[in-house]
Scaffold this active site. Structure first.
Site, PDB file in Angstrom:
ATOM      1  N   LYS A  83      -0.110  -5.226   0.378  1.00 11.66           N
ATOM      2  CA  LYS A  83       0.603  -4.217  -0.422  1.00 11.66           C
ATOM      3  C   LYS A  83       0.366  -4.468  -1.909  1.00 11.66           C
ATOM      4  O   LYS A  83       0.335  -5.618  -2.355  1.00 11.66           O
ATOM      5  CB  LYS A  83       2.092  -4.294  -0.078  1.00 11.66           C
ATOM      6  CG  LYS A  83       2.950  -3.173  -0.659  1.00 11.66           C
ATOM      7  CD  LYS A  83       4.349  -3.280  -0.086  1.00 11.66           C
ATOM      8  CE  LYS A  83       5.304  -2.281  -0.677  1.00 11.66           C
ATOM      9  NZ  LYS A  83       6.652  -2.374  -0.081  1.00 11.66           N
ATOM     10  N   SER A 158       8.607   1.824   0.803  1.00 14.61           N
ATOM     11  CA  SER A 158       7.554   1.712  -0.177  1.00 14.61           C
ATOM     12  C   SER A 158       6.238   1.163   0.393  1.00 14.61           C
ATOM     13  O   SER A 158       5.232   1.120  -0.317  1.00 14.61           O
ATOM     14  CB  SER A 158       8.015   0.818  -1.335  1.00 14.61           C
ATOM     15  OG  SER A 158       8.317  -0.491  -0.896  1.00 14.61           O
ATOM     16  N   SER A 182      11.825  -0.570   3.228  1.00 17.02           N
ATOM     17  CA  SER A 182      10.438  -0.257   2.867  1.00 17.02           C
ATOM     18  C   SER A 182       9.385  -0.619   3.902  1.00 17.02           C
ATOM     19  O   SER A 182       8.250  -0.161   3.814  1.00 17.02           O
ATOM     20  CB  SER A 182      10.086  -0.929   1.539  1.00 17.02           C
ATOM     21  OG  SER A 182      10.767  -0.301   0.483  1.00 17.02           O
TER      22      SER A 182
END
Length: 478
Positions: A83, A158, A182
């Site tokens: 990420k 996210s 997320s």
């Protein structure tokens, strides 16, 4: 390698890929070639992996291939995207922010080091909202990540890039992180699996706040067993994180494969904290009841959690002041409005406001432990709505109820964040318009093994979500 075998590899599970690697039927370098071609073919439509680092990955794979098969680690050379919030040595890491648009760290986060030591080959960074704030993946550096099941819809966030990469076959495993859902929200929206582990199950860092208790990193994959495999490659103490737990003796994958059934589970349509779209509530209730097929008792119940959204809002506000406050002072013009609001809200809190939240969080934790004395697991929807239009910043209304801030629609997952429990989202069905729905399953603190094992049992009974898919421009209405 023939075209058909490339397709077969893309369709394979991570556990199957590991088996092929261990039998020397495919090499890490060949897997990188397959992924590079797949990304070229489909990622332009979803924008899941905006930063690629195949040169770095190939060098790493070559070094791995010099080792004996036994010495290549748990993942044995499976490629993994990281990420874009998490520092990766020599790879552009922007946090989705113009402030860090050109940052290339000369160090890796402790978790990246752990994964690489366990045979993960890093080949890409996955897209995230600015500083991971908000559960819809768009930012001014790389733009928006779209939902593979319907490109006009959000992939959530996210860890939206991670979930979209998995769903489109651009990854077999994907790293993510989770403060207010997320890892879980995008898993639900994209039809994959996301696990928020117990507090500090994994070691990450260094960070501005090594003692924080809200944001945790974790694994995503296309099924439960693959998620367990990846978790095994992530665990272990590292002094970058003073609170990190040591690795468990039994591997999470071996526990997961035992498919140990829970005895009695609870289902709640809303945890008493949020409105939920009736179609989502119906699909999730139906999925929870599938446990009865294998003799598990399913009852409707929830602990008293009604104060959780306010508690989370305050503690998140404090975290934003700690982590991002200095950036607001230096770069207000480069921060999105939602982040500015979150930091300023945090700064408006008094010591007494925060003390109340900490006391109340303690009460919720002990209430959950009493609840777990009666029930093995707590089940509920992961998201309160199906994937929403990509132009929308966040969900403003649900089931006729207005939601005030960009974090209000996340109460069903952020409430669980407060409990220190591990929680997994697994695909559990589709809406009438063909969009994926996720079921959130919550276990006892440090109970990832039993949680994954039970999720594996339920996954077998539920309708199969056939990922990876080629991105769909729209879904035919039925």
């Amino acid at each position: 390698m023939t075209h058909s075998s490339s397709d077969e590899l893309i369709q394979a599970s991570a556990c199957e890929i590991k088996d092929l690697l261990n039998k020397n039927k495919v090499s890490p370098s060949e897997l990188l070639n397959v992924l590079e071609a797949r990304i070229q073919a489909v990622d332009g439509q979803v924008n899941a992996l905006p930063t690629l680092c195949f040169d770095r990955a190939r060098a790493f794979a070559k070094d791995l291939e010099k080792k004996s098969l036994e010495d290549r680690g748990i993942l044995a050379g499976i490629p993994v995207p990281i990420k874009d919030l998490t520092a990766t040595k020599g790879v552009r890491t922007t946090s989705g922010s113009p402030i860090f648009a050109n940052r290339t760290p000369d160090w890796s986060d402790a978790l990246v080091e752990t994964m690489e030591a366990n045979g993960a080959v890093v080949y890409a960074k996955s897209n995230t909202p600015e500083f991971g704030a908000g559960a819809h993946t768009f930012n001014p550096v790389f733009g928006t990540t779209r939902n593979p099941w319907d490109l006009s819809k959000s992939a959530a966030g996210s860890s939206g890039g991670a979930a979209a990469a998995l769903a489109t076959g651009c990854a077999w495993l994907a790293h993510g992180s989770d403060m207010g859902g997320s890892l879980r929200n995008p898993a639900s929206f994209c039809g994959v699996v996301g696990l928020r582990p117990s507090m500090h199950r994994l070691a990450d860092g260094p960070s501005t706040s090594p003692f924080q208790t809200l944001s945790m990193q974790g694994p995503m994959a296309r099924n439960v067993a693959d998620t367990a495999l990846f978790l095994d490659a992530m665990v272990g103490f590292h002094n970058a994180n003073p609170l990190a737990l040591p690795a468990t003796e039994a591997s999470f994958l071996s526990t997961t494969q035992q498919k140990i059934k829970p005895i009695k589970v609870a289902y709640s349509s809303d945890l008493g904290v949020t409105p939920v779209d009736p179609e989502i509530a119906g699909i999730c209730a139906q999925a929870a009841l599938q446990f009865e097929e294998v003799g598990v008792i399913v009852e409707e119940a929830t602990p008293e959690l009604s104060e959780a959204p306010e508690i989370f809002k305050r503690l998140r506000g404090l975290d934003f002041v700690i982590g991002l406050g200095p950036l607001l002072d230096q770069h207000r013009d480069k921060l999105k409005q939602d982040i500015i609001w979150n930091i300023e809200y945090g700064r408006s809190l008094t010591a007494e406001d925060i003390a109340w939240a900490e006391r109340k969080r303690g009460e919720i934790y002990y209430r959950m432990q009493s609840f777990f004395a009666e029930y093995d697991l707590l089940l509920c929807p992961t998201t309160i709505v199906p994937p929403f239009p990509v132009e929308q910043r966040y969900v403003e209304e649900c089931a006729g109820q207005k939601l005030d801030t960009y974090i209000d629609w996340l109460a069903i997952v952020s409430t669980i964040t407060l409990t220190a429990s591990p929680a997994i989202s697994i695909p559990c069905g589709f809406t009438k318009s063909g969009l994926p729905v996720g079921l959130q399953i919550v276990g006892k603190p440090q109970g990832e093994g039993p949680l994954l094992s039970a999720a594996n049992v339920l996954e077998e009974i539920l309708p199969k979500t056939n990922t990876p898919i080629t991105p769909l421009s729209s879904i035919a209405q039925t």
